[in-house]
Design a protein around this motif. Structure first.
Motif: not given
Length: 785
Positions: A459-464, A492-496
Motif C-alpha cells: 500500500e505504501a513503502p514501510l519506513r523504520p 533508502p526510502t523504506g521496504w517495498y
C-alpha cells in the motif's frame, strides 16, 4: 413431543410469562421427578439511569432521537468527543449504538467535510446500523454500506459522496486500503472509526484485524488525519486491554451498564436418556437438535416469537426442517412461519428473512451465530440455545436477543451430548455469577504479522518508524526475514513489496476463497462453504442441506472451488473421518513435575480426510464406510501437551494395554473442556494422543490450535493447566455412563471413530497428572500480546 392443535393461537410470552412457558415446555416432556431442567437462574429486572444530553450534541441530533441517553452512553460519547479512544463494554440491548452515533453524527453535522468509518464483523449488523442511521433523517450524512454485496455502479458514488461508510474488516483489507488513493478524500477527513462487536475479533481473525487497523491508522496519518477510535463490545473479561491490543492505541473502558433490563428466566435443559432398541445396550441421550426442534415447535404454537441458536449451518437447516414438519402436523400451514438463517445464503435470501422476522411474518428462526450480534430483533420473546456456544460472552449475547424491547424474556440452554455441555448443566456456577472470558488474540503471530507487513508495504513503502506500530522488535525481525526471502526489498526510502500483484491474505483463516455450491442440472448457485470446511461438508457423496432441501455432492473441484450437487432425499447422513500426524518443532516453556511434564511449543500437524460413513437417519446405524481421495492439509501451530512416565501410569493402575484408550479419552474430554478457560470452542482446536510419541519418547496428550501460527488458546490452556484438567477429570468422573459416552469422552469430530476409549482409566491418568502438577504453571497466566 410435538405440540397439539389445542395449543394453537395462544398469546405468546407476554400472555404466558417466562415461568409459565417454561412449565409448559417441561410438562410436555417429563414428570416432575424426571425433569429435563437441571437449573433455573432468574436475573432480576433493572431500572435505567438517564442523564441530560451533553451540551456539545447539536439540537437536530437531539430532536432526531427524542429521548435522553443512558448514563453509560453519554459517558462513552463524551470521552470520544474529547478525542479519547474508548471501548463501551456493556450488556446486550444496552444501547451501545447511540454511544458511538452521538459523537460521530455530531461531528458530521458540525463539519460538512468530516467522514466516519464503521466496521462490523457481519453484513447483517452493518445493514441494521444503516437502517438505524438512515431513519434519523439527518441532512448531509449520506450513510451507505460498502461490502461484497454492494453493486459496482454504487461503489464510485459511495467513495465520492458518502460521509458515513459502513463496511467490514474484509472489505477494508481487500478493497479500501489497497485502493487508498481513490479513498484519499475520505481518509483525509476521517474523524472517527467505529468498531462494533469488537469482542468477536479473537484468535487468528482478531490478530489479522488488529493489523488491518494499524494499516488504516498508517494511511490515515499519511493523508493527514488521526481518527478517534470508538469500540463497542459485549461484556468482556478485560475490555480495555483487548481493545488496546486490537487497535494498538491507549483505550479507556466504560463498563457500568445504566440501561434498563427486563427480567430473564434462564433454564439449563438436559435432553432425556432414551432406551436402546437392544435391551442389552445402555440408553442413549436424545439429540439436542431434536429436543430444540420440539421446544421451538411448542413455543411457536404457543404464539411465542422465538430464536433458536445452533452450532452449524447444517444444524440450522435440520432444526428448521424438523420444526416446520411438526408445526404442519399440528396446525397445517404454520410451518411456513419458521425459517433457517445462516452464512452462505445469497444476499437477497438473507435480507428477505430479516424483513420477514422483523415484520412478524416469521414467528421463529433456527440460526447460526450470524444473528448473535447487535441486529435489533425487536419483539422476540424467547431464545433457545442448542449447545453451549463456546464462551460465556456468546451465551449471554445469544440470550440477550430475547426481551430487547425491555420485556421479560426466557432463555433455555439445551445441552448437547458433549463433555462441556454436560458439565455446565450440572455445574451452573460455571456459567452464572462468573465474569466472561478475556478476548484472546496474538498480533505477533508470525503467520499473521509477515503477510500483513507485506500488505502494508504494497500500500505504501514501510519506513523504520512504521514498524513500532506493527509490533516493534517482532515486526523488525519479520521484515528482515521477508527481505532475505525476497518478499520485500529494502531501499533508502523504506521496504517495498516486490511482486506485481497484491499479497493474498485470508483474514478469517478459512484457507482461501469459499467453495461455490452449484446445482448440476440447472447451474443455480445455492450458496457457499468456506475452504476450511469444504473437505468435511462437500466431499464427494456428502449430503448438503440448503433451506430445508437436501442435496448429494457429485463432485468437489478444489482447484476451481466448486462443488456440483443434485437434489436428493436419502435416508442416511454422512460423516467425514480423518487421520492426523503431529511432530514437535520447538518448546517455548515447560514445567518439570517429576513423572509428569507440561509443555508449550510449536508443532507441525498433518491432517487428511480419508473416508466418510453413511449413517441411517433416526437410528444412527452405520451403513458403510467409503474411501475418499482428498489432499492432506499441513499446519504449523502452537500446542500444549503433557507427558506421563510409564512408571507413573502403572502406579495409577493403568496397564500398558489400557494406555491408548485412557489417553485418547482424556484428550477428547480435555478438548471439550478447554472453552471454559479460553475464548474458543472445540472446533477451534484439535488433539492427538499416543502411548509413545516419537518426539517425547513418552505417553503424551497434545491439544493444539487449529490455525496457522496459533490463536492464543494453547497459551491459555498452559497457563490454567491445573484448573483446566481438574474440570476435565470432574466431567469424566461425574458422568453416569459405564464405559464412556458423548457426554464425557466421545467426540463428534474424532477421526478414529471414538476407538479406543477407556473412561475409567482416563480418570486415573488425570488423577496422576493433577497430583504432580503445581496449582499454577507460572506466576502470571500467559496472555497473547
Amino acid at each position: 413431543m410435538p405440540a397439539t392443535r389445542a395449543d394453537s393461537g395462544q398469546g405468546g410470552l407476554a400472555a404466558l410469562g417466562p415461568a409459565e412457558l417454561l412449565h409448559r415446555l417441561r410438562a410436555r416432556r417429563a414428570s416432575v421427578e424426571d425433569s429435563p431442567i437441571t437449573h433455573v437462574e432468574r436475573v432480576a429486572a433493572r431500572a435505567g439511569r438517564t442523564v441530560p444530553w451533553p451540551e456539545w450534541v447539536p439540537r437536530p441530533l437531539r430532536e432526531a432521537y427524542a429521548f435522553e441517553p443512558w448514563e453509560h452512553q453519554a459517558a462513552a460519547a463524551s470521552l470520544a468527543h474529547a478525542g479519547q479512544h474508548v471501548v463501551l463494554a456493556t450488556g446486550t440491548a444496552s444501547g451501545k449504538s447511540l454511544a458511538y452515533q452521538m459523537p460521530a453524527l455530531s461531528r458530521l453535522l458540525e463539519d460538512p467535510r468530516a467522514t466516519v468509518l464503521y466496521l462490523s464483523p457481519t453484513k447483517a449488523l452493518a445493514a441494521d446500523q444503516l437502517r438505524a442511521v438512515a431513519r434519523l433523517g439527518l441532512d448531509g450524512v449520506r450513510p451507505a454500506t460498502y461490502d461484497g454485496d454492494t453493486p459496482r455502479e454504487e461503489r464510485e458514488w459511495i467513495r465520492q459522496h458518502s460521509r458515513f461508510v459502513l463496511t467490514n474488516p474484509d472489505m477494508l483489507h481487500h478493497a479500501m486500503l489497497p485502493g487508498h488513493a481513490r479513498w484519499a478524500p475520505f481518509l483525509r477527513r476521517l474523524a472517527y472509526v467505529v468498531i462494533d462487536e469488537c469482542h468477536t475479533y479473537r484468535g487468528v481473525f482478531g490478530s489479522h484485524v488488529s493489523h488491518v487497523l494499524r494499516r488504516l491508522r498508517r494511511l490515515a496519518a499519511q493523508y493527514g488525519s488521526s481518527p478517534t477510535f470508538v469500540l463497542a463490545s459485549a461484556t468482556s473479561g478485560d475490555p480495555q486491554d483487548a481493545a488496546s491490543r486490537l487497535t494498538g492505541l491507549p483505550v479507556i473502558a466504560v463498563t457500568e451498564d445504566a440501561s434498563p433490563r427486563g427480567a430473564v428466566t434462564f433454564a439449563l435443559w438436559e435432553p432425556p436418556l432414551l432406551p436402546h432398541e437392544d435391551p442389552d445396550l445402555p440408553p442413549t441421550r436424545r439429540s439436542a437438535l431434536s429436543e430444540t426442534a420440539d421446544l421451538l415447535t411448542d413455543a411457536v404454537v404457543a404464539g411465542t416469537r422465538t430464536l433458536a441458536f445452533v452450532r452449524s449451518r447444517r444444524a440450522a437447516e435440520v432444526v428448521a426442517t424438523m420444526t416446520r414438519r411438526s408445526l404442519d402436523e399440528a396446525v397445517p400451514g404454520l410451518g411456513r412461519r419458521v425459517a433457517a438463517y445462516r452464512a452462505g445464503y445469497l444476499r437477497e435470501d438473507r435480507r428477505a428473512i430479516e424483513r420477514a422476522l422483523m415484520s412478524g411474518d416469521l414467528l421463529a428462526l433456527a440460526s447460526t451465530n450470524a444473528l448473535e450480534l447487535g441486529v435489533d430483533l425487536v419483539g422476540l420473546d424467547a431464545v433457545l440455545i442448542c449447545g453451549y456456544p463456546g464462551t460465556r460472552a456468546s451465551l449471554w449475547q445469544q440470550a440477550g436477543r430475547a426481551g430487547r424491547a425491555g420485556g421479560e424474556a426466557l432463555a433455555v440452554l439445551v445441552a448437547r451430548d458433549d463433555p462441556l455441555d454436560t458439565y455446565l448443566v450440572h455445574h451452573p456456577e460455571a456459567l452464572f455469577g462468573r465474569p466472561v472470558e478475556a478476548t484472546v488474540l496474538d498480533p505477533a503471530n508470525p503467520y499473521v504479522l509477515g503477510p500483513q507487513l507485506c500488505c502494508a508495504a504494497a500500500e505504501a513503502p514501510l519506513r523504520p518508524a512504521d514498524l513500532e506500530m506493527f509490533g516493534g522488535r517482532a515486526a523488525r525481525d519479520a521484515v528482515e526475514g521477508l527481505t532475505r526471502t525476497g518478499g520485500l526489498r529494502k531501499r533508502p526510502t523504506g521496504w517495498y513489496w516486490t511482486h506485481k500483484g497484491r499479497p493474498e491474505v485470508d483474514l478469517r483463516g478459512t484457507g482461501g476463497a469459499p467453495v461455490a455450491v452449484v446445482e448440476s442440472a440447472t447451474g443455480r448457485l445455492l450458496g457457499t462453504v468456506d475452504q476450511g470446511s469444504s473437505h468435511v461438508m462437500l466431499h464427494q457423496g456428502a449430503v448438503y442441506l440448503h433451506q430445508g432441501a437436501s442435496y448429494v455432492v457429485d463432485d468437489l473441484d478444489l482447484d476451481d472451488a466448486v462443488a456440483l450437487v443434485h437434489a436428493a432425499e436419502p435416508d442416511w447422513s454422512t460423516h467425514a473421518r480423518d487421520v492426523t500426524d503431529l511432530s514437535v518443532v520447538s518448546v517455548r516453556e515447560y514445567v518439570d513435575a517429576g513423572p509428569v511434564g507440561l509443555f508449550l511449543g510449536e508443532v507441525d500437524v498433518t491432517n487428511q480426510v480419508v473416508s466418510y460413513q453413511r449413517r441411517r437417519i433416526g437410528t444412527g446405524e452405520v451403513i458403510d464406510t467409503r474411501p475418499l481421495d482428498l489432499p492432506p492439509r499441513e499446519l504449523r501451530t502452537v500446542a500444549v501437551w503433557f507427558t506421563v512416565s510409564p512408571r507413573a501410569l502403572l502406579a495409577a493402575g493403568v496397564e500398558p494395554p489400557d494406555v491408548p484408550g485412557a489417553l485418547h479419552a482424556a484428550e477428547h474430554a480435555a478438548i471439550g473442556l478447554l472453552p471454559l478457560m479460553a475464548t474458543c470452542d472445540r472446533w477451534d482446536i484439535g488433539g492427538l494422543s499416543t502411548a509413545n510419541h516419537a518426539d517425547t519418547q513418552a505417553p503424551t496428550v497434545f491439544v493444539y490450535d487449529g490455525h496457522p501460527g496459533g490463536a492464543g488458546f494453547a497459551e491459555r490452556a498452559y497457563g490454567t493447566a491445573a484448573e483446566w484438567l481438574r474440570a476435565t477429570r470432574e466431567a469424566i468422573a461425574s458422568c453416569g455412563c459405564d464405559a464412556g459416552c458423548p457426554s464425557c469422552v466421545q467426540s463428534p469430530k474424532c477421526g478414529n471413530g471414538n476407538n479406543p476409549l477407556d473412561k475409567a482409566k482416563a480418570v486415573s491418568v488425570l488423577d496422576g497428572v493433577l497430583a504432580a502438577l503445581p496449582e499454577r504453571t507460572s506466576a502470571d497466566e500467559p496472555t497473547a500480546a
